[in-house]
Design a protein around this motif. Structure first.
Motif, short mmCIF file in Angstrom:
data_model
loop_
_atom_site.label_atom_id
_atom_site.label_comp_id
_atom_site.label_asym_id
_atom_site.label_seq_id
_atom_site.Cartn_x
_atom_site.Cartn_y
_atom_site.Cartn_z
N VAL A 1 0.83 -1.21 0.00
CA VAL A 1 0.00 0.00 0.00
C VAL A 1 0.86 1.25 0.00
O VAL A 1 0.65 2.18 -0.79
CB VAL A 1 -0.97 0.01 1.21
CG1 VAL A 1 -1.62 1.37 1.38
CG2 VAL A 1 -2.03 -1.06 1.03
N VAL B 1 2.48 1.63 -3.52
CA VAL B 1 1.55 2.06 -4.58
C VAL B 1 1.11 3.50 -4.34
O VAL B 1 1.10 4.33 -5.26
CB VAL B 1 0.33 1.11 -4.64
CG1 VAL B 1 -0.77 1.69 -5.51
CG2 VAL B 1 0.75 -0.26 -5.16
N GLU B 2 0.80 3.80 -3.09
CA GLU B 2 0.34 5.14 -2.75
C GLU B 2 1.40 6.19 -3.10
O GLU B 2 1.10 7.22 -3.72
CB GLU B 2 0.04 5.16 -1.25
CG GLU B 2 -0.50 6.47 -0.71
CD GLU B 2 -0.53 6.46 0.83
OE1 GLU B 2 0.07 5.55 1.43
OE2 GLU B 2 -1.12 7.37 1.40
N TRP C 1 2.73 5.57 -7.26
CA TRP C 1 1.78 5.85 -8.34
C TRP C 1 0.98 7.10 -8.04
O TRP C 1 0.09 7.49 -8.80
CB TRP C 1 0.82 4.66 -8.53
CG TRP C 1 1.51 3.38 -8.86
CD1 TRP C 1 2.85 3.16 -8.98
CD2 TRP C 1 0.88 2.12 -9.10
NE1 TRP C 1 3.10 1.85 -9.27
CE2 TRP C 1 1.89 1.18 -9.36
CE3 TRP C 1 -0.44 1.69 -9.15
CZ2 TRP C 1 1.64 -0.15 -9.63
CZ3 TRP C 1 -0.70 0.36 -9.42
CH2 TRP C 1 0.34 -0.56 -9.66
N ARG D 1 -4.52 6.69 -0.58
CA ARG D 1 -4.33 5.50 0.22
C ARG D 1 -5.53 4.56 0.08
O ARG D 1 -5.38 3.35 -0.03
CB ARG D 1 -4.15 5.89 1.68
CG ARG D 1 -3.86 4.73 2.55
CD ARG D 1 -3.41 5.13 3.94
NE ARG D 1 -3.06 3.92 4.64
CZ ARG D 1 -1.84 3.40 4.70
NH1 ARG D 1 -0.84 3.98 4.14
NH2 ARG D 1 -1.62 2.26 5.33
N ALA E 1 -5.41 2.83 -3.32
CA ALA E 1 -4.33 1.83 -3.34
C ALA E 1 -4.75 0.58 -2.58
O ALA E 1 -4.56 -0.55 -3.04
CB ALA E 1 -3.06 2.43 -2.70
#
Ligand code: PFF
Length: 486
Positions: A335, A338-339, A342, A346, A349
């Motif tokens: 998480v 990705v948060e 990208w 949150r 993600a």
């Protein structure tokens, strides 16, 4: 290139950090997995190897991983990239973080399925269905549950949803409070169960099984499983502790925290083992029953105890909570990556990764019924294969690379500033990470590549020569670096 440092939330105290890390470490690995793999691998000798791995490899790698998180101050791939840049090492080190992100998702996909079994048992127990139950009836109930993919899917879905709900809110907040209550309660209930066990005739058999080593039962595969479990149970080798470390303020001692985490984790596993094998030997059950062991034994104990309804219900509730506090740390590396990487929220993600985990979990759900005879790795169901690849390969490999990075790439000065250990301890820490941890993992890995002794010797030799070459190159590089500066 300036390093990207992203992790801002900080633990509000050293105690809360330890609680969250213990929450991550103590989980299904201790209560469900340790007893059943100890049972499958013959008991005492396996337990001894496991304890050795925890002390000699687990503790130092745990410290190294928390330290890398705090120094790199970001999600695992970014933290490794930051540190590699700081210490002029290859950017490929970020792959260690990336592999960790993947391992966490893979583990979580089966973790929630097993946690779902505990959830089902919590409900059954609360409804009084385990009152006065005997071992045969529990066995039948468990078999019935596993045979029903829809029930397993339902509970898997519930567990994934609960995990996501907590993670979406961020690691702090409600979780801190829940952990505060849950961890002491879990200890308490294990002590109550221990009290019950001591009064049983089979208590002695349980102790003998777990603590009297019979080395004739030890195979190289068992050593691999014991070593892999040391990583799994301490949540190391995949970046979970790295993320938690990235939220740790500089003034807190990593060494002290790590010792507490290891002690608490080991104690819970041994307690669970002693209790479960007391039931096993008291009821003529098979020690090597496999993943169902916990679920086929403890309801029998609760069924016989006074107040068993209450204790049993509370116990399975706490197992679910212990699983949840581990589950959130399994998905947190992904998480946060990705948060931050990208640049999406949150909540998004979490939702995206949760969907992935849920889908993958269906493979584990089916492993116990429809796909029970479908093999992915030789002789292994989908669940067995995932468990093997993550716990016995990905985590030890990740942990070994974390050890190597801390010991050979990070400078002495940085390491000493980060850990502030006494000189003797610092040297022990450094040489453990340089020699014992990586060489231990390499020997166990290489020995499992072949069954013939000579082939094993050759495999171990090749692995050690490769490591020696790396070390030689790295030391030369460090020499140049010192020369550069003067
Ligand atoms: N340590 C957890 C357990 O023993 O149940 C499992 C786990 C959590 C493994 C987090 C790895 C991890 F990163």
């Amino acid at each position: 290139m300036s390093a990207i440092k992203l992790s801002k939330p900080q633990w509000s105290s050293q105690r809360i950090f330890i609680l969250a890390a213990v929450g991550s470490a103590v989980g299904l690995g201790n209560i469900w997995k340790f007893p059943y793999i100890a049972g499958e691998n013959g008991g005492g000798a396996f337990v001894l190897v496991y304890l050795l791995c925890v002390a000699l490899i687990g503790l130092p790698v745990l410290m190294a991983e928390i330290g890398l998180g705090r120094m790199g101050k970001a999600n695992p791939p970014q933290a490794m990239a930051n540190l590699a840049a700081d210490f002029r090492a290859s950017p490929l080190w970020a792959l260690v973080g990336l592999a960790g992100v993947l391992a966490g998702l893979l583990i979580l996909s089966f973790y929630t399925v097993i946690a779902g079994w505990a959830m089902d048992y919590f409900v059954q127990s609360a409804m009084g269905h385990f009152r006065g139950i005997n071992s045969e009836q529990v066995g039948d109930y468990f078999d019935g549950l596993l045979a029903n993919p829809w029930a397993l899917l339902f509970w898997h879905t519930v567990m994934v949803a609960l995990t996501l709900a907590i993670v979406a809110k961020g690691v702090k907040g409600g979780l801190e409070k829940a952990l505060n209550l849950m961890m002491p309660l879990l200890f308490l209930i294990l002590l109550i169960l221990l009290g019950w066990s001591v009064a049983q005739a089979s208590f002695q058999d349980s102790l003998r099984f777990l603590f009297a080593p019979d080395f004739s039962k030890l195979t190289w595969e068992a050593v691999l499983v014991a070593m892999g479990h040391a990583f799994f149970t301490l949540s190391i080798g995949m970046g979970a502790m790295m993320v938690y470390g990235s939220y740790l303020p500089k003034r807190y001692s990593i060494g002290k925290a790590a010792v507490w985490i290891v002690l608490a984790d080991t104690l819970v596993a041994l307690l669970a083992g002693v209790i479960i094998f007391t039931v096993v030997f008291g009821n003529g059950l098979a020690a090597g029953a496999g993943p169902g062991l916990l679920f086929q034994t403890l309801p029998v104990a609760f069924g016989q105890m006074s107040g068993g309804w209450f204790w049993g219900t509370l116990f399975f509730f706490l197992v679910v909570l212990a699983a949840l506090s581990s589950a959130i740390s399994l998905i947190e590396p992904a998480v946060s990556w990705v948060e931050q990487n990208w640049r999406i929220s949150r909540v998004k993600a979490t939702g995206l990764l949760g969907a992935l985990v849920w889908l993958l979990g269906i493979g584990t759900v089916l492993s116990f019924n429809v796909w029970a005879n479908v093999h992915f790795l030789p002789g292994k169901t989908f669940f067995d294969s995932l468990d093997f690849i993550t716990a016995n390969i990905m985590l030890p490999l990740g942990g070994m690379l974390i050890a190597v990075f801390m010991a050979w790439v990070v400078s002495d000065r940085q390491r000493q500033a980060e850990f502030r250990l006494m000189p003797g301890l610092d040297a022990a820490f450094k040489w453990d990470l340089r020699l014992i941890a990586p060489v231990g993992v390499l020997i166990v890995f290489a020995s499992n590549l072949a069954s013939d002794v000579w082939q094993q010797v050759v495999a171990v030799g090749v692995a050690l020569v490769l490591y020696a070459l790396y070390v030689y190159n790295r030391s030369r590089f460090n020499l140049y670096r010192v020369a550069d500066k003067s």
